[in-house]
Every structure is written in C-alpha cells, then in structure tokens.
Motif scaffolding. Structure first.
Motif, mmCIF file in Angstrom:
data_model
loop_
_atom_site.group_PDB
_atom_site.id
_atom_site.type_symbol
_atom_site.label_atom_id
_atom_site.label_comp_id
_atom_site.label_asym_id
_atom_site.label_seq_id
_atom_site.Cartn_x
_atom_site.Cartn_y
_atom_site.Cartn_z
ATOM 1 N N MET A 1 0.741 -1.288 0.058
ATOM 2 C CA MET A 1 -0.079 -0.114 0.040
ATOM 3 C C MET A 1 0.994 1.191 0.009
ATOM 4 N N ALA A 2 0.593 2.456 -0.739
ATOM 5 C CA ALA A 2 1.351 3.476 -1.106
ATOM 6 C C ALA A 2 0.748 4.381 -0.285
ATOM 7 N N ASP A 3 1.697 5.560 0.060
ATOM 8 C CA ASP A 3 1.186 6.764 0.842
ATOM 9 C C ASP A 3 1.644 8.057 0.517
ATOM 10 N N ASP A 4 1.276 9.052 1.186
ATOM 11 C CA ASP A 4 1.835 10.404 0.397
ATOM 12 C C ASP A 4 3.424 10.449 0.383
ATOM 13 N N ASP A 5 4.049 9.863 1.456
ATOM 14 C CA ASP A 5 5.497 9.827 1.505
ATOM 15 C C ASP A 5 6.134 8.916 0.374
ATOM 16 N N ASP A 6 5.582 8.084 -0.152
ATOM 17 C CA ASP A 6 6.157 7.362 -1.195
ATOM 18 C C ASP A 6 5.935 8.257 -2.389
ATOM 19 N N VAL A 7 4.744 8.969 -2.591
ATOM 20 C CA VAL A 7 4.591 9.812 -3.777
ATOM 21 C C VAL A 7 5.851 10.830 -3.797
ATOM 22 N N ARG A 8 6.077 11.415 -2.661
ATOM 23 C CA ARG A 8 7.079 12.450 -2.680
ATOM 24 C C ARG A 8 8.290 11.999 -2.808
ATOM 25 N N VAL B 1 -6.054 11.367 -14.209
ATOM 26 C CA VAL B 1 -6.700 10.405 -13.508
ATOM 27 C C VAL B 1 -6.235 10.421 -12.228
ATOM 28 N N LEU B 2 -7.425 10.104 -11.267
ATOM 29 C CA LEU B 2 -7.229 10.080 -9.842
ATOM 30 C C LEU B 2 -6.816 8.537 -9.352
ATOM 31 N N ALA B 3 -5.933 8.541 -8.458
ATOM 32 C CA ALA B 3 -5.425 7.265 -8.057
ATOM 33 C C ALA B 3 -5.424 6.995 -6.623
ATOM 34 N N ARG B 4 -6.291 6.115 -5.941
ATOM 35 C CA ARG B 4 -6.470 5.896 -4.550
ATOM 36 C C ARG B 4 -5.110 5.092 -4.186
ATOM 37 N N LEU B 5 -4.386 5.732 -3.344
ATOM 38 C CA LEU B 5 -2.916 5.284 -3.040
ATOM 39 C C LEU B 5 -3.096 4.027 -2.242
ATOM 40 N N ALA B 6 -4.291 3.917 -1.441
ATOM 41 C CA ALA B 6 -4.052 2.588 -0.693
ATOM 42 C C ALA B 6 -4.332 1.536 -1.339
ATOM 43 N N GLU B 7 -4.840 1.615 -2.672
ATOM 44 C CA GLU B 7 -5.073 0.427 -3.809
ATOM 45 C C GLU B 7 -3.690 0.249 -4.430
ATOM 46 N N LEU B 8 -2.567 0.979 -4.293
ATOM 47 C CA LEU B 8 -1.498 0.606 -5.035
ATOM 48 C C LEU B 8 -0.295 0.184 -4.305
ATOM 49 N N GLU B 9 0.322 -0.710 -5.006
ATOM 50 C CA GLU B 9 1.635 -1.100 -4.421
ATOM 51 C C GLU B 9 2.623 0.041 -4.693
ATOM 52 N N VAL B 10 3.666 0.006 -4.046
ATOM 53 C CA VAL B 10 4.714 1.009 -4.166
ATOM 54 C C VAL B 10 5.474 0.847 -5.650
ATOM 55 N N GLU C 1 3.594 -0.158 -8.369
ATOM 56 C CA GLU C 1 2.667 0.537 -9.273
ATOM 57 C C GLU C 1 2.644 1.886 -9.178
ATOM 58 N N LEU C 2 2.780 2.455 -7.970
ATOM 59 C CA LEU C 2 2.798 3.833 -7.816
ATOM 60 C C LEU C 2 4.016 4.430 -8.712
ATOM 61 N N ALA C 3 5.269 3.802 -8.463
ATOM 62 C CA ALA C 3 6.284 4.360 -9.082
ATOM 63 C C ALA C 3 6.230 4.357 -10.850
ATOM 64 N N GLU C 4 5.533 3.204 -11.399
ATOM 65 C CA GLU C 4 5.218 3.135 -12.561
ATOM 66 C C GLU C 4 4.318 4.322 -13.215
ATOM 67 N N VAL C 5 3.395 4.552 -12.458
ATOM 68 C CA VAL C 5 2.347 5.467 -13.060
ATOM 69 C C VAL C 5 2.956 6.908 -12.892
ATOM 70 N N LEU C 6 3.763 7.181 -11.890
ATOM 71 C CA LEU C 6 4.299 8.392 -11.808
ATOM 72 C C LEU C 6 5.383 8.716 -12.825
ATOM 73 N N ARG C 7 6.246 7.780 -13.099
ATOM 74 C CA ARG C 7 7.075 7.628 -14.419
ATOM 75 C C ARG C 7 6.148 8.033 -15.538
ATOM 76 N N GLU C 8 5.219 7.458 -16.119
ATOM 77 C CA GLU C 8 4.360 7.713 -16.751
ATOM 78 C C GLU C 8 3.966 8.977 -17.056
#
Length: 111
Positions: free
Chosen positions: A1-8, A78-87, A89-96
């Motif tokens: 599960m990803a969070d705001d800290d992972d996003v940053r 698109v909006l993403a629910r961070l709790a539904e993303l693995e880290v 997956e988050l890295a991939e959509v941020l890179r995209e």
C-alpha cells in the motif's frame, strides 16, 4: 500500500523534478510542468496521462485503484487511490506521468 511519503520520495527521484504547491496541495513538476499532485482528498493522487482517452481507459481497467470525476472529464488526468496501489505500481504511474511532461531530451537521457 502506497502513501503520501512514497509519492514524494518517488516523484522527487525523477530527473529535474521539483515540489511546488498546486491548488493548495503538494505538486510535482518537471521543467515547471505539473505531472502529479496530491489531491485535497486524503489518500488520492492526481496524475497526468497522455490523453483523456488514456485516462478513461486506465480508470476503466482498474476502477478500484483509479477513477475520474466530472471535474477532470475534459482533461488528461486520472485520480489514484494510494491505498490500492503497491509502491512499484505507484512508481510506474508516476514515471508515466513524468514522461508526458518531460522534455524529449530529458526523457532520452533518463532511459
């Protein structure tokens, strides 16, 4: 599960990315072009996509993790629910999202 800290952490690891407020929340930009921002709704991330159609397809393919609102209907986000993303997956959509906004020369250098 990803969070705001992972996003940053993941966003700022992308080349030439800076954090700058956007609509009152932390936003992430490459060459002053916004590619992601934390939404004012906790646990939600707004991500730039290549097109409106791509954003709609991503939301349709995984409606648990991704969604759209009428506010973004005419925009390539698109909006993403961070709790539904693995880290990863988050890295991939941020890179995209970053790739959509980064200048071609910077994208080529970072491959």
């Amino acid at each position: 599960m990803a969070d705001d800290d992972d996003v940053r952490r993941l966003a700022l690891a992308l080349p030439d990315t800076v954090e700058k407020p956007s609509w009152g929340t932390p936003g992430f930009r490459v060459h002053d072009k916004l590619f992601a921002r934390l939404h004012d709704q906790p646990g939600v991330l707004v991500l730039r996509r290549p097109s409106v159609e791509d954003a709609e397809e991503l939301a349709a393919a995984d409606p648990v993790a991704f969604f759209r609102t009428p506010h973004y209907a005419a925009h390539p986000y698109v909006l993403a629910r961070l709790a539904e993303l693995e880290v990863d997956e988050l890295a991939e959509v941020l890179r995209e999202a970053w790739e959509v906004q980064a200048p071609p020369r910077l994208r080529e250098q970072s491959c």
